[in-house]
Design a protein around this motif. Structure first.
Motif, PDB file in Angstrom:
ATOM      1  N   TRP A  64      15.526 -61.480   7.547  1.00 22.02           N
ATOM      2  CA  TRP A  64      16.791 -61.844   6.894  1.00 22.02           C
ATOM      3  C   TRP A  64      17.473 -60.594   6.360  1.00 22.02           C
ATOM      4  O   TRP A  64      18.692 -60.478   6.398  1.00 22.02           O
ATOM      5  N   GLN A  65      16.675 -59.641   5.887  1.00 22.13           N
ATOM      6  CA  GLN A  65      17.237 -58.409   5.343  1.00 22.13           C
ATOM      7  C   GLN A  65      17.774 -57.508   6.458  1.00 22.13           C
ATOM      8  O   GLN A  65      18.765 -56.799   6.255  1.00 22.13           O
ATOM      9  N   ILE A 118      25.139 -57.283   9.294  1.00 13.64           N
ATOM     10  CA  ILE A 118      26.360 -57.596   8.548  1.00 13.64           C
ATOM     11  C   ILE A 118      26.922 -56.360   7.831  1.00 13.64           C
ATOM     12  O   ILE A 118      28.074 -55.982   8.051  1.00 13.64           O
ATOM     13  N   ASN A 119      26.131 -55.723   6.981  1.00 13.22           N
ATOM     14  CA  ASN A 119      26.646 -54.567   6.235  1.00 13.22           C
ATOM     15  C   ASN A 119      27.025 -53.413   7.158  1.00 13.22           C
ATOM     16  O   ASN A 119      28.030 -52.731   6.941  1.00 13.22           O
ATOM     17  N   LEU A 141      23.596 -67.100   4.869  1.00 19.33           N
ATOM     18  CA  LEU A 141      23.579 -65.848   5.630  1.00 19.33           C
ATOM     19  C   LEU A 141      24.289 -66.034   6.979  1.00 19.33           C
ATOM     20  O   LEU A 141      25.069 -65.177   7.394  1.00 19.33           O
ATOM     21  N   ARG A 147      21.139 -58.940   7.132  1.00 19.73           N
ATOM     22  CA  ARG A 147      22.085 -58.598   6.073  1.00 19.73           C
ATOM     23  C   ARG A 147      22.480 -57.132   6.123  1.00 19.73           C
ATOM     24  O   ARG A 147      23.658 -56.796   6.062  1.00 19.73           O
ATOM     25  N   THR A 148      21.507 -56.218   6.245  1.00 20.52           N
ATOM     26  CA  THR A 148      21.816 -54.790   6.136  1.00 20.52           C
ATOM     27  C   THR A 148      22.217 -54.154   7.462  1.00 20.52           C
ATOM     28  O   THR A 148      23.227 -53.460   7.533  1.00 20.52           O
ATOM     29  N   GLU A 190      28.015 -66.155   6.379  1.00 18.25           N
ATOM     30  CA  GLU A 190      28.520 -64.800   6.149  1.00 18.25           C
ATOM     31  C   GLU A 190      28.608 -64.043   7.477  1.00 18.25           C
ATOM     32  O   GLU A 190      29.590 -63.347   7.748  1.00 18.25           O
TER      33      GLU A 190
END
Length: 168
Positions: free
Chosen positions: A127-128, A135-136, A7, A131-132, A10
């Motif tokens: 962590w989500q 990053i997203n 992660l 990610r969302t 990324e």
């Protein structure tokens, strides 16, 4: 490699790509917008510069209320220049990098909540959130910025180096 290291890798890749695009913003077009109902180039760039700060929010708070009852709603601070955007972006990425590199595996699983007016919109593991909502969300607005740049005839860097229309 553990999944948290992946992660972080990324995160690093997407932040590097984002900085390259942010640096293409023309200083004289900061208040340009594609449509009266759209955000300005300044807002999009400033938003991108601020998104990495959400790592700090996710790891150093339990929640964020974007419109607290009786309080001021969350507002993206807008940078006065491209250089200021890049400085803010670099500071936020460096801070996030440090937080992510020092975090223990169990910290990635602690819940974090986003609220509006005291109402929980969602709760998810940290962590989500990375990610969302980091990053997203960065990828989404980087694409948004690339469309603006294309409309202004600014060469947009490609994922694997300069694009075909980029003289650099």
């Amino acid at each position: 490699m553990n999944p948290y290291q992946a992660l972080v890798q990324e995160f690093e890749q997407e932040m590097a790509n984002t900085r390259t695009v942010l640096a293409r913003i023309p200083e004289d077009k900061l208040d340009w917008k594609v449509h009266p109902k759209s955000n300005t180039l300044r807002w999009v760039g400033s938003h991108l510069a601020n998104i990495p700060h959400w790592v700090e929010l996710a790891f150093h708070t339990e929640s964020l209320d974007v419109a607290p009852v009786g309080g001021e709603p969350y507002k993206t601070p807008e940078a006065e220049s491209v250089a200021a955007m890049l400085r803010l972006f670099d500071q936020n990425v460096e801070s996030a990098r440090g937080i992510l590199s020092r975090a223990k595996a169990d910290e990635f699983w602690k819940p974090w909540s986003l609220l509006r007016g005291g109402t929980v919109l969602f709760t998810m593991p940290r962590w989500q959130v990375v990610r969302t909502f980091v990053i997203n969300h960065t990828i989404h607005h980087r694409g948004h910025l690339c469309v603006y740049l294309r409309l202004l005839d600014v060469p947009v860097p490609g994922l694997y180096g300069p694009s075909a229309d980029d003289p650099a």
